[in-house]
Design an enzyme around this catalytic site. Structure first.
Site, PDB file in Angstrom:
ATOM      1  CB  CYS A  88      -1.039  -0.153   1.103  1.00  0.00           C
ATOM      2  SG  CYS A  88      -0.848   1.223   2.119  1.00  0.00           S
ATOM      3  CD  GLU A  89      -0.192   5.471  -3.611  1.00  0.00           C
ATOM      4  OE1 GLU A  89       0.272   4.640  -4.733  1.00  0.00           O
ATOM      5  OE2 GLU A  89      -0.902   6.556  -4.203  1.00  0.00           O
ATOM      6  CG  HIS A  90      -1.768   6.033   1.236  1.00  0.00           C
ATOM      7  ND1 HIS A  90      -3.375   5.276   0.649  1.00  0.00           N
ATOM      8  CD2 HIS A  90      -1.640   6.912   0.580  1.00  0.00           C
ATOM      9  CE1 HIS A  90      -4.054   6.168   0.249  1.00  0.00           C
ATOM     10  NE2 HIS A  90      -2.636   6.913  -0.057  1.00  0.00           N
ATOM     11  CG  HIS A  91      -0.549   2.979   6.035  1.00  0.00           C
ATOM     12  ND1 HIS A  91      -1.554   3.008   5.620  1.00  0.00           N
ATOM     13  CD2 HIS A  91      -0.578   4.198   7.114  1.00  0.00           C
ATOM     14  CE1 HIS A  91      -2.463   3.862   5.880  1.00  0.00           C
ATOM     15  NE2 HIS A  91      -1.736   4.335   6.918  1.00  0.00           N
ATOM     16  CD  GLN A 130      -8.388  -4.544  -2.769  1.00  0.00           C
ATOM     17  OE1 GLN A 130      -7.763  -4.429  -1.571  1.00  0.00           O
ATOM     18  NE2 GLN A 130      -9.348  -5.110  -3.001  1.00  0.00           N
ATOM     19  CG  HIS A 158      -5.216  -2.487   2.076  1.00  0.00           C
ATOM     20  ND1 HIS A 158      -4.965  -2.054   1.405  1.00  0.00           N
ATOM     21  CD2 HIS A 158      -6.076  -3.792   1.170  1.00  0.00           C
ATOM     22  CE1 HIS A 158      -5.245  -2.386   0.125  1.00  0.00           C
ATOM     23  NE2 HIS A 158      -6.013  -3.311   0.371  1.00  0.00           N
ATOM     24  CB  CYS A 160      -2.110  -0.224   6.151  1.00  0.00           C
ATOM     25  SG  CYS A 160      -3.422   0.523   4.749  1.00  0.00           S
TER      26      CYS A 160
HETATM   27 ZN   LIG Z   1      -2.426   1.656   3.924  1.00  0.00          ZN
END
Ligand SMILES: [Zn+2]
Length: 201
Positions: A88-91, A130, A158, A160
């Site tokens: 996941c590119e956010h975490h 995703q 996920h 995260c």
């Molecule tokens: Zn994430």
């Protein structure tokens, strides 16, 4: 009929040393001693792991779209339960799950199972969302294989979400992308959804 994708920018090679430097900073940041015995090789190991988990950034997904020759098949093809692991590119935390692909071939153009799995993997091994992963697989298959319709469904957990924050353990996010004939014909779409989900009950 194959067209190259993303030929404009050549992907940068991985800089393992730079990743390792960053990992060392994380270790210091959380109050660890990066030089203690158990952690000495950790930055290098993590760098290699991230290189592997982002290997798809340095691949051309279109390369995997090589139709099997000599086919007359024009009925719906469904490939279920392709394992995917992405970041996941956010975490920068992993999300793992299953990808299901349905398509209706045109002029007998079908794709081997391993090619389909490689296509999914090339997009999964990038920093992803995703939703984007789902549509990138669908769009590339639709553009490169030129079938009558494509549907991609991804179910993933996920970390995260499940390891932190709201801690919804086992929560599964489902995304789908629908193109061509599947979009226009609700009956075909329903048939594909039934085939994808049916066996699990
Ligand atoms: Zn994430």
């Amino acid at each position: 009929m194959r067209r190259k994708t993303n030929k404009t920018t050549k992907p940068r090679a991985v800089d393992l040393d730079q990743i390792a430097d960053g990992v060392r900073l994380i270790l210091e940041g959380v109050g660890e001693d990066p030089n203690r015995e158990g952690l000495v090789d950790t930055p290098k190991r993590v760098a290699e792991m991230y290189a592997e988990l982002t290997a798809g950034m340095r691949e051309d997904p279109a390369e995997h779209i090589v139709p099997l020759s000599g086919n007359k098949h024009d009925e719906m093809v469904i490939v279920k339960d392709i394992s995917i692991a992405s970041l996941c590119e956010h975490h920068l935390a992993p999300f793992v799950g299953k990808c299901h692909v349905a398509y209706i071939p045109k002029n007998g153009r079908i794709l081997g199972l391993s090619k389909l799995a490689r296509l999914a993997e090339t997009f999964a091994r990038r920093l992803q969302l995703q939703e984007r992963l789902t549509s990138e697989i669908a769009n590339t298959l639709f553009e490169q294989l030129q079938p009558l319709g494509v549907m991609v469904v991804i179910e993933a957990e996920h970390t995260c979400m499940t390891l932190r924050g709201v801690r919804k353990s086992g929560a599964v996010t489902v995304t789908s992308a629908v193109l061509g004939g599947f979009r226009k014909d609700p009956r075909t779409r329903a048939e594909a959804i039934a085939l994808i989900t049916g066996q699990k009950k």
